[in-house]
Design an enzyme around this catalytic site. Structure first.
Site, short mmCIF file in Angstrom:
data_model
loop_
_atom_site.label_atom_id
_atom_site.label_comp_id
_atom_site.label_asym_id
_atom_site.label_seq_id
_atom_site.Cartn_x
_atom_site.Cartn_y
_atom_site.Cartn_z
N HIS A 181 0.81 -1.22 0.00
CA HIS A 181 0.00 0.00 0.00
C HIS A 181 0.85 1.27 0.00
O HIS A 181 0.30 2.37 -0.11
CB HIS A 181 -0.94 0.03 1.21
CG HIS A 181 -1.97 -1.06 1.20
ND1 HIS A 181 -2.83 -1.26 0.15
CD2 HIS A 181 -2.27 -2.03 2.11
CE1 HIS A 181 -3.62 -2.30 0.40
NE2 HIS A 181 -3.30 -2.79 1.58
N ASP A 232 -2.67 -10.55 -2.44
CA ASP A 232 -3.25 -10.08 -1.18
C ASP A 232 -4.74 -9.74 -1.42
O ASP A 232 -5.13 -9.40 -2.54
CB ASP A 232 -2.49 -8.83 -0.72
CG ASP A 232 -2.89 -8.34 0.65
OD1 ASP A 232 -2.22 -8.70 1.63
OD2 ASP A 232 -3.90 -7.59 0.75
N HIS A 257 -6.26 -7.16 -0.57
CA HIS A 257 -6.43 -5.73 -0.86
C HIS A 257 -5.66 -5.32 -2.12
O HIS A 257 -4.58 -5.85 -2.39
CB HIS A 257 -5.93 -4.90 0.34
CG HIS A 257 -6.59 -5.25 1.64
ND1 HIS A 257 -6.02 -6.14 2.54
CD2 HIS A 257 -7.76 -4.84 2.17
CE1 HIS A 257 -6.84 -6.26 3.59
NE2 HIS A 257 -7.90 -5.49 3.39
N ASP A 289 -4.84 -12.97 3.41
CA ASP A 289 -6.10 -12.40 3.87
C ASP A 289 -7.27 -12.66 2.92
O ASP A 289 -8.38 -12.20 3.17
CB ASP A 289 -5.97 -10.89 4.20
CG ASP A 289 -5.10 -10.12 3.24
OD1 ASP A 289 -4.74 -10.66 2.19
OD2 ASP A 289 -4.79 -8.94 3.55
N TYR A 348 -4.04 -12.28 8.40
CA TYR A 348 -4.18 -11.93 9.82
C TYR A 348 -4.86 -12.99 10.67
O TYR A 348 -5.10 -12.75 11.86
CB TYR A 348 -4.92 -10.60 9.93
CG TYR A 348 -4.28 -9.55 9.03
CD1 TYR A 348 -3.10 -8.92 9.42
CD2 TYR A 348 -4.80 -9.25 7.77
CE1 TYR A 348 -2.47 -8.01 8.58
CE2 TYR A 348 -4.18 -8.34 6.92
CZ TYR A 348 -3.02 -7.72 7.33
OH TYR A 348 -2.39 -6.83 6.50
N1 Q9C Z 1 -9.01 -0.48 10.94
C1 Q9C Z 1 -2.63 -5.26 4.19
O1 Q9C Z 1 -3.24 -6.32 4.12
N2 Q9C Z 1 -8.06 -1.42 7.22
N3 Q9C Z 1 -3.19 -4.12 4.62
C2 Q9C Z 1 -8.28 -2.03 8.51
C3 Q9C Z 1 -9.89 -0.65 9.88
C4 Q9C Z 1 -6.70 -1.49 6.73
C5 Q9C Z 1 -4.58 -4.07 4.98
C6 Q9C Z 1 -9.69 -1.89 9.03
C7 Q9C Z 1 -6.43 -2.72 5.91
C8 Q9C Z 1 -4.99 -2.74 5.48
C9 Q9C Z 1 -1.17 -5.23 3.87
ZN ZN Z 2 -4.23 -7.20 2.60
#
Ligand code: Q9C
Ligand code: ZN
Length: 342
Positions: A161, A195, A197, A284, A323
Protein backbone atom coordinates in the site's frame (compact mmCIF):
# COMPACT_ATOMS: atom_id res chain seq x y z
CA UNK A 1 13.29 -29.48 -2.13
CA UNK A 2 12.82 -26.60 0.27
CA UNK A 3 12.59 -22.86 -0.02
CA UNK A 4 14.98 -20.38 1.59
CA UNK A 5 13.02 -18.09 3.88
CA UNK A 6 14.44 -14.85 5.18
CA UNK A 7 12.85 -12.61 7.76
CA UNK A 8 13.53 -9.16 9.23
CA UNK A 9 15.99 -8.75 12.07
CA UNK A 10 14.12 -5.97 13.84
CA UNK A 11 10.39 -6.06 13.23
CA UNK A 12 9.10 -7.13 16.65
CA UNK A 13 9.38 -3.78 18.43
CA UNK A 14 7.01 -2.33 15.84
CA UNK A 15 3.95 -3.49 17.71
CA UNK A 16 1.04 -1.05 17.89
CA UNK A 17 -1.64 -2.16 20.33
CA UNK A 18 -4.84 -0.89 18.79
CA UNK A 19 -6.67 0.25 15.68
CA UNK A 20 -10.08 1.74 15.07
CA UNK A 21 -12.68 -0.50 13.44
CA UNK A 22 -15.95 1.35 12.86
CA UNK A 23 -15.20 3.70 15.72
CA UNK A 24 -14.34 0.90 18.14
CA UNK A 25 -10.81 0.19 19.33
CA UNK A 26 -9.65 -3.34 18.46
CA UNK A 27 -6.39 -5.26 18.72
CA UNK A 28 -3.98 -4.26 15.95
CA UNK A 29 -4.10 -7.21 13.54
CA UNK A 30 -0.73 -6.57 11.87
CA UNK A 31 1.24 -8.07 14.79
CA UNK A 32 4.77 -9.53 15.17
CA UNK A 33 3.53 -13.11 15.68
CA UNK A 34 2.36 -13.23 12.04
CA UNK A 35 5.79 -13.75 10.51
CA UNK A 36 7.06 -15.79 13.46
CA UNK A 37 4.18 -18.25 13.12
CA UNK A 38 4.78 -18.63 9.40
CA UNK A 39 8.52 -19.07 9.82
CA UNK A 40 8.18 -21.64 12.61
CA UNK A 41 5.54 -23.61 10.76
CA UNK A 42 7.55 -23.76 7.53
CA UNK A 43 10.68 -24.87 9.37
CA UNK A 44 8.77 -27.59 11.23
CA UNK A 45 7.14 -28.83 8.06
CA UNK A 46 10.53 -29.00 6.32
CA UNK A 47 9.49 -26.56 3.59
CA UNK A 48 11.88 -23.83 4.73
CA UNK A 49 15.58 -24.44 4.28
CA UNK A 50 16.99 -21.81 6.58
CA UNK A 51 15.61 -18.83 8.37
CA UNK A 52 18.32 -16.25 8.51
CA UNK A 53 17.36 -12.76 9.58
CA UNK A 54 18.45 -10.35 6.87
CA UNK A 55 19.74 -6.80 7.37
CA UNK A 56 18.45 -3.40 6.38
CA UNK A 57 18.44 -1.74 2.99
CA UNK A 58 20.34 1.50 2.36
CA UNK A 59 18.71 4.95 2.47
CA UNK A 60 19.81 5.39 -1.16
CA UNK A 61 17.92 2.27 -2.24
CA UNK A 62 14.74 3.43 -0.45
CA UNK A 63 15.03 6.85 -2.09
CA UNK A 64 15.07 5.24 -5.55
CA UNK A 65 11.46 4.26 -4.85
CA UNK A 66 10.20 6.82 -2.32
CA UNK A 67 9.94 10.59 -2.05
CA UNK A 68 12.60 12.19 0.16
CA UNK A 69 10.00 14.27 2.01
CA UNK A 70 8.03 11.20 2.98
CA UNK A 71 11.14 9.31 4.07
CA UNK A 72 12.22 12.29 6.21
CA UNK A 73 8.75 12.50 7.73
CA UNK A 74 8.63 8.80 8.66
CA UNK A 75 12.12 8.87 10.12
CA UNK A 76 11.55 12.10 12.05
CA UNK A 77 8.22 10.89 13.45
CA UNK A 78 9.77 7.62 14.58
CA UNK A 79 12.71 9.39 16.19
CA UNK A 80 10.35 11.68 18.09
CA UNK A 81 8.49 8.84 19.82
CA UNK A 82 9.75 8.02 23.30
CA UNK A 83 7.92 5.19 25.10
CA UNK A 84 7.60 1.59 23.88
CA UNK A 85 3.86 1.96 23.40
CA UNK A 86 3.77 5.52 22.03
CA UNK A 87 2.36 5.60 18.52
CA UNK A 88 1.21 8.59 16.53
CA UNK A 89 -1.74 8.11 14.16
CA UNK A 90 -2.57 10.39 11.27
CA UNK A 91 -5.97 11.94 11.82
CA UNK A 92 -5.96 15.09 9.74
CA UNK A 93 -5.46 14.53 6.04
CA UNK A 94 -4.24 16.76 3.28
CA UNK A 95 -6.93 16.67 0.62
CA UNK A 96 -7.08 18.50 -2.70
CA UNK A 97 -4.97 21.59 -3.59
CA UNK A 98 -6.52 23.88 -0.99
CA UNK A 99 -5.06 21.72 1.80
CA UNK A 100 -1.77 20.67 0.29
CA UNK A 101 0.74 22.83 2.16
CA UNK A 102 3.46 20.90 3.94
CA UNK A 103 4.64 22.15 7.31
CA UNK A 104 8.32 22.91 7.70
CA UNK A 105 8.50 20.63 10.75
CA UNK A 106 9.28 17.24 9.18
CA UNK A 107 7.65 15.24 11.98
CA UNK A 108 4.40 17.15 11.69
CA UNK A 109 2.51 16.54 8.45
CA UNK A 110 1.53 12.87 8.74
CA UNK A 111 -1.69 13.48 6.91
CA UNK A 112 0.16 14.80 3.90
CA UNK A 113 1.79 11.44 3.17
CA UNK A 114 -0.46 9.06 5.10
CA UNK A 115 -3.82 8.04 3.61
CA UNK A 116 -5.47 6.25 6.54
CA UNK A 117 -5.75 6.16 10.32
CA UNK A 118 -4.53 2.53 10.56
CA UNK A 119 -0.82 3.05 10.09
CA UNK A 120 0.75 4.43 13.27
CA UNK A 121 4.36 5.41 13.84
CA UNK A 122 6.26 4.40 16.97
CA UNK A 123 9.91 4.63 17.89
CA UNK A 124 10.73 1.23 16.35
CA UNK A 125 8.64 1.73 13.21
CA UNK A 126 11.16 3.27 10.86
CA UNK A 127 13.87 0.76 11.69
CA UNK A 128 11.37 -2.07 11.22
CA UNK A 129 10.30 -0.67 7.85
CA UNK A 130 13.92 -0.50 6.69
CA UNK A 131 14.57 -3.99 7.99
CA UNK A 132 11.54 -5.29 6.11
CA UNK A 133 12.65 -3.66 2.86
CA UNK A 134 16.11 -5.12 3.47
CA UNK A 135 14.64 -8.62 3.53
CA UNK A 136 12.94 -8.12 0.16
CA UNK A 137 16.08 -6.60 -1.24
CA UNK A 138 18.25 -9.47 0.08
CA UNK A 139 15.82 -11.94 -1.48
CA UNK A 140 16.10 -10.16 -4.82
CA UNK A 141 19.88 -10.34 -4.63
CA UNK A 142 19.74 -14.13 -4.18
CA UNK A 143 17.82 -14.38 -7.45
CA UNK A 144 20.07 -11.90 -9.27
CA UNK A 145 23.21 -13.89 -8.43
CA UNK A 146 21.42 -17.05 -9.51
CA UNK A 147 22.03 -18.74 -6.16
CA UNK A 148 18.41 -19.85 -5.92
CA UNK A 149 15.34 -19.96 -8.18
CA UNK A 150 12.80 -19.19 -5.46
CA UNK A 151 12.98 -17.31 -2.16
CA UNK A 152 10.43 -16.23 0.43
CA UNK A 153 11.01 -12.77 1.94
CA UNK A 154 8.91 -12.86 5.09
CA UNK A 155 8.57 -9.08 5.26
CA UNK A 156 6.95 -7.24 8.13
CA UNK A 157 5.67 -4.54 8.15
CA UNK A 158 4.08 -5.16 4.75
CA UNK A 159 4.60 -2.81 1.80
CA UNK A 160 2.14 -2.96 -1.12
CA UNK A 161 0.00 0.00 0.00
CA UNK A 162 3.02 2.33 0.14
CA UNK A 163 3.46 4.42 -3.02
CA UNK A 164 6.23 6.76 -4.08
CA UNK A 165 4.94 9.55 -1.82
CA UNK A 166 2.16 8.00 0.26
CA UNK A 167 1.85 5.32 2.91
CA UNK A 168 -0.98 3.54 4.71
CA UNK A 169 -2.67 0.16 5.12
CA UNK A 170 -0.04 -0.94 7.69
CA UNK A 171 2.66 -0.24 5.04
CA UNK A 172 5.46 2.35 5.17
CA UNK A 173 7.97 1.30 2.50
CA UNK A 174 7.13 -0.78 -0.57
CA UNK A 175 9.24 -3.91 -0.09
CA UNK A 176 8.09 -5.62 -3.30
CA UNK A 177 8.76 -2.51 -5.39
CA UNK A 178 12.26 -2.09 -4.00
CA UNK A 179 12.98 -5.76 -4.74
CA UNK A 180 11.47 -5.50 -8.23
CA UNK A 181 13.78 -2.62 -9.08
CA UNK A 182 16.75 -4.72 -8.04
CA UNK A 183 15.43 -7.63 -10.13
CA UNK A 184 15.39 -5.48 -13.28
CA UNK A 185 19.04 -6.58 -13.53
CA UNK A 186 17.63 -9.89 -14.85
CA UNK A 187 15.20 -8.30 -17.34
CA UNK A 188 11.48 -7.55 -17.25
CA UNK A 189 9.68 -8.16 -13.95
CA UNK A 190 6.08 -9.25 -13.35
CA UNK A 191 4.52 -8.59 -9.94
CA UNK A 192 1.49 -10.73 -9.11
CA UNK A 193 -0.35 -9.42 -6.05
CA UNK A 194 -2.56 -12.04 -4.37
CA UNK A 195 -3.25 -10.08 -1.18
CA UNK A 196 -6.97 -9.50 -0.49
CA UNK A 197 -6.43 -5.73 -0.86
CA UNK A 198 -5.48 -3.85 -4.01
CA UNK A 199 -1.72 -3.14 -4.13
CA UNK A 200 -2.30 0.55 -4.76
CA UNK A 201 1.26 1.56 -3.83
CA UNK A 202 2.93 -0.93 -6.14
CA UNK A 203 0.55 0.01 -8.94
CA UNK A 204 1.38 3.70 -8.56
CA UNK A 205 5.16 3.11 -8.47
CA UNK A 206 5.18 1.14 -11.74
CA UNK A 207 2.17 2.80 -13.38
CA UNK A 208 4.17 4.24 -16.25
CA UNK A 209 7.05 1.75 -16.30
CA UNK A 210 6.88 -0.68 -19.25
CA UNK A 211 9.58 -2.92 -17.74
CA UNK A 212 7.38 -3.95 -14.81
CA UNK A 213 3.99 -5.66 -15.12
CA UNK A 214 1.71 -5.30 -12.08
CA UNK A 215 -1.34 -7.53 -11.75
CA UNK A 216 -3.64 -7.74 -8.75
CA UNK A 217 -6.65 -9.81 -7.62
CA UNK A 218 -8.55 -8.21 -4.77
CA UNK A 219 -11.79 -7.28 -3.10
CA UNK A 220 -13.68 -4.84 -5.35
CA UNK A 221 -12.81 -1.26 -4.34
CA UNK A 222 -16.56 -0.55 -4.40
CA UNK A 223 -16.53 -2.12 -0.91
CA UNK A 224 -12.93 -3.02 -0.03
CA UNK A 225 -9.92 -1.10 1.27
CA UNK A 226 -8.12 0.94 -0.12
CA UNK A 227 -11.32 2.04 -1.95
CA UNK A 228 -9.86 4.59 -4.38
CA UNK A 229 -8.05 2.30 -6.81
CA UNK A 230 -8.05 -1.22 -8.19
CA UNK A 231 -10.83 -1.02 -10.80
CA UNK A 232 -10.54 -3.17 -13.92
CA UNK A 233 -10.14 -0.15 -16.23
CA UNK A 234 -6.82 0.79 -14.57
CA UNK A 235 -4.36 -0.71 -17.05
CA UNK A 236 -1.23 1.46 -16.93
CA UNK A 237 0.01 4.91 -17.85
CA UNK A 238 0.56 6.26 -21.39
CA UNK A 239 4.12 4.94 -21.46
CA UNK A 240 3.13 1.50 -20.18
CA UNK A 241 -0.34 0.77 -21.44
CA UNK A 242 -1.43 -2.80 -20.68
CA UNK A 243 1.27 -3.43 -18.06
CA UNK A 244 -1.16 -3.02 -15.15
CA UNK A 245 -4.04 -5.47 -14.71
CA UNK A 246 -6.73 -5.39 -12.04
CA UNK A 247 -9.26 -8.07 -11.14
CA UNK A 248 -11.71 -6.68 -8.59
CA UNK A 249 -13.67 -9.62 -7.17
CA UNK A 250 -17.02 -9.73 -5.32
CA UNK A 251 -17.61 -10.61 -1.68
CA UNK A 252 -18.00 -14.35 -1.28
CA UNK A 253 -15.39 -15.19 -3.96
CA UNK A 254 -14.48 -18.85 -3.43
CA UNK A 255 -11.50 -20.92 -4.53
CA UNK A 256 -13.07 -21.80 -7.88
CA UNK A 257 -13.84 -18.19 -8.82
CA UNK A 258 -10.52 -16.98 -7.47
CA UNK A 259 -8.52 -19.50 -9.48
CA UNK A 260 -10.32 -18.71 -12.70
CA UNK A 261 -9.50 -15.00 -12.25
CA UNK A 262 -5.91 -15.94 -11.39
CA UNK A 263 -5.67 -17.95 -14.60
CA UNK A 264 -6.76 -14.92 -16.63
CA UNK A 265 -4.17 -12.78 -14.87
CA UNK A 266 -1.41 -15.36 -15.36
CA UNK A 267 -2.24 -15.58 -19.07
CA UNK A 268 -1.43 -11.88 -19.29
CA UNK A 269 1.78 -12.42 -17.32
CA UNK A 270 2.86 -15.15 -19.75
CA UNK A 271 2.27 -12.82 -22.73
CA UNK A 272 4.44 -10.17 -21.01
CA UNK A 273 7.31 -12.71 -20.89
CA UNK A 274 8.97 -11.56 -17.68
CA UNK A 275 12.46 -12.73 -16.78
CA UNK A 276 11.43 -12.99 -13.15
CA UNK A 277 8.34 -13.04 -10.97
CA UNK A 278 7.56 -11.20 -7.72
CA UNK A 279 4.56 -12.50 -5.78
CA UNK A 280 3.04 -10.13 -3.23
CA UNK A 281 1.62 -12.79 -0.91
CA UNK A 282 -1.40 -12.10 1.26
CA UNK A 283 -3.22 -14.77 3.23
CA UNK A 284 -6.10 -12.40 3.87
CA UNK A 285 -8.18 -13.92 1.03
CA UNK A 286 -8.64 -16.90 3.37
CA UNK A 287 -12.23 -17.47 4.49
CA UNK A 288 -11.29 -17.21 8.16
CA UNK A 289 -9.30 -13.98 7.90
CA UNK A 290 -10.69 -11.13 10.01
CA UNK A 291 -10.36 -8.64 7.11
CA UNK A 292 -11.58 -10.92 4.31
CA UNK A 293 -14.95 -11.25 2.60
CA UNK A 294 -13.67 -14.07 0.36
CA UNK A 295 -14.16 -17.80 0.88
CA UNK A 296 -10.77 -19.07 -0.30
CA UNK A 297 -9.82 -22.27 1.57
CA UNK A 298 -6.53 -23.66 2.83
CA UNK A 299 -6.28 -26.18 -0.04
CA UNK A 300 -6.91 -23.48 -2.63
CA UNK A 301 -3.56 -21.96 -1.70
CA UNK A 302 -1.81 -25.11 -2.96
CA UNK A 303 -3.60 -24.67 -6.28
CA UNK A 304 -2.52 -21.01 -6.36
CA UNK A 305 1.08 -22.12 -5.68
CA UNK A 306 0.93 -24.68 -8.50
CA UNK A 307 -0.41 -22.08 -10.95
CA UNK A 308 2.43 -19.70 -10.07
CA UNK A 309 5.01 -22.45 -10.50
CA UNK A 310 3.63 -23.20 -13.96
CA UNK A 311 4.99 -19.82 -15.15
CA UNK A 312 8.41 -21.41 -14.71
CA UNK A 313 10.29 -18.24 -13.79
CA UNK A 314 12.64 -17.44 -10.90
CA UNK A 315 10.37 -16.15 -8.15
CA UNK A 316 10.55 -13.88 -5.14
CA UNK A 317 7.64 -14.21 -2.71
CA UNK A 318 7.19 -11.07 -0.61
CA UNK A 319 4.94 -11.17 2.45
CA UNK A 320 2.09 -8.65 2.55
CA UNK A 321 -1.11 -9.22 4.61
CA UNK A 322 -2.83 -12.17 6.30
CA UNK A 323 -4.18 -11.93 9.82
CA UNK A 324 -5.78 -15.20 10.86
CA UNK A 325 -3.10 -16.24 13.34
CA UNK A 326 -4.51 -19.75 13.78
CA UNK A 327 -4.22 -20.51 10.06
CA UNK A 328 -1.17 -18.56 8.81
CA UNK A 329 1.25 -21.48 9.14
CA UNK A 330 -1.03 -23.89 7.30
CA UNK A 331 -1.78 -21.35 4.58
CA UNK A 332 1.93 -20.82 3.91
CA UNK A 333 2.54 -24.56 3.96
CA UNK A 334 -0.25 -25.08 1.46
CA UNK A 335 0.97 -22.33 -0.90
CA UNK A 336 4.57 -23.54 -0.98
CA UNK A 337 3.81 -27.23 -1.08
CA UNK A 338 1.64 -26.55 -4.14
CA UNK A 339 4.42 -24.44 -5.63
CA UNK A 340 7.07 -27.08 -5.07
CA UNK A 341 4.90 -29.98 -6.22
CA UNK A 342 4.53 -28.53 -9.70
N1 Q9C B 1 -9.01 -0.48 10.94
C1 Q9C B 1 -2.63 -5.26 4.19
O1 Q9C B 1 -3.24 -6.32 4.12
N2 Q9C B 1 -8.06 -1.42 7.22
N3 Q9C B 1 -3.19 -4.12 4.62
C2 Q9C B 1 -8.28 -2.03 8.51
C3 Q9C B 1 -9.89 -0.65 9.88
C4 Q9C B 1 -6.70 -1.49 6.73
C5 Q9C B 1 -4.58 -4.07 4.98
C6 Q9C B 1 -9.69 -1.89 9.03
C7 Q9C B 1 -6.43 -2.72 5.91
C8 Q9C B 1 -4.99 -2.74 5.48
C9 Q9C B 1 -1.17 -5.23 3.87
ZN1 ZN C 1 -4.23 -7.20 2.60
Amino acid sequence: MSIPVIYPSSHSDHNPALEFVNGVLRDFVECPQRVELIRDHLVRSGLAASCDPAGATSPEEVLETHDAGMVACLEAASTKMVGESDYVYAGVFSVRPEMARVATNPAHPFGHYCFDADTPIGKATWEAALSSAGVASAGASLLVTGDVRCVYALCRPPGHHAGSDFYGGYCYVNNAAIAAKRLLALGKVAIVDIDYHHGNGTQEIFWDDPRVFFGSLHGDPDFAFPFYSGYADETGGPGASGTTANFPLPAGTDGEAYLSALDRLLDQVAVFEPAVLVVSVGYDTYAGDPLSTFAVGVDDFARIGARLARLDRPALFVQEGGYCLEALGELAESLFSGYLAR
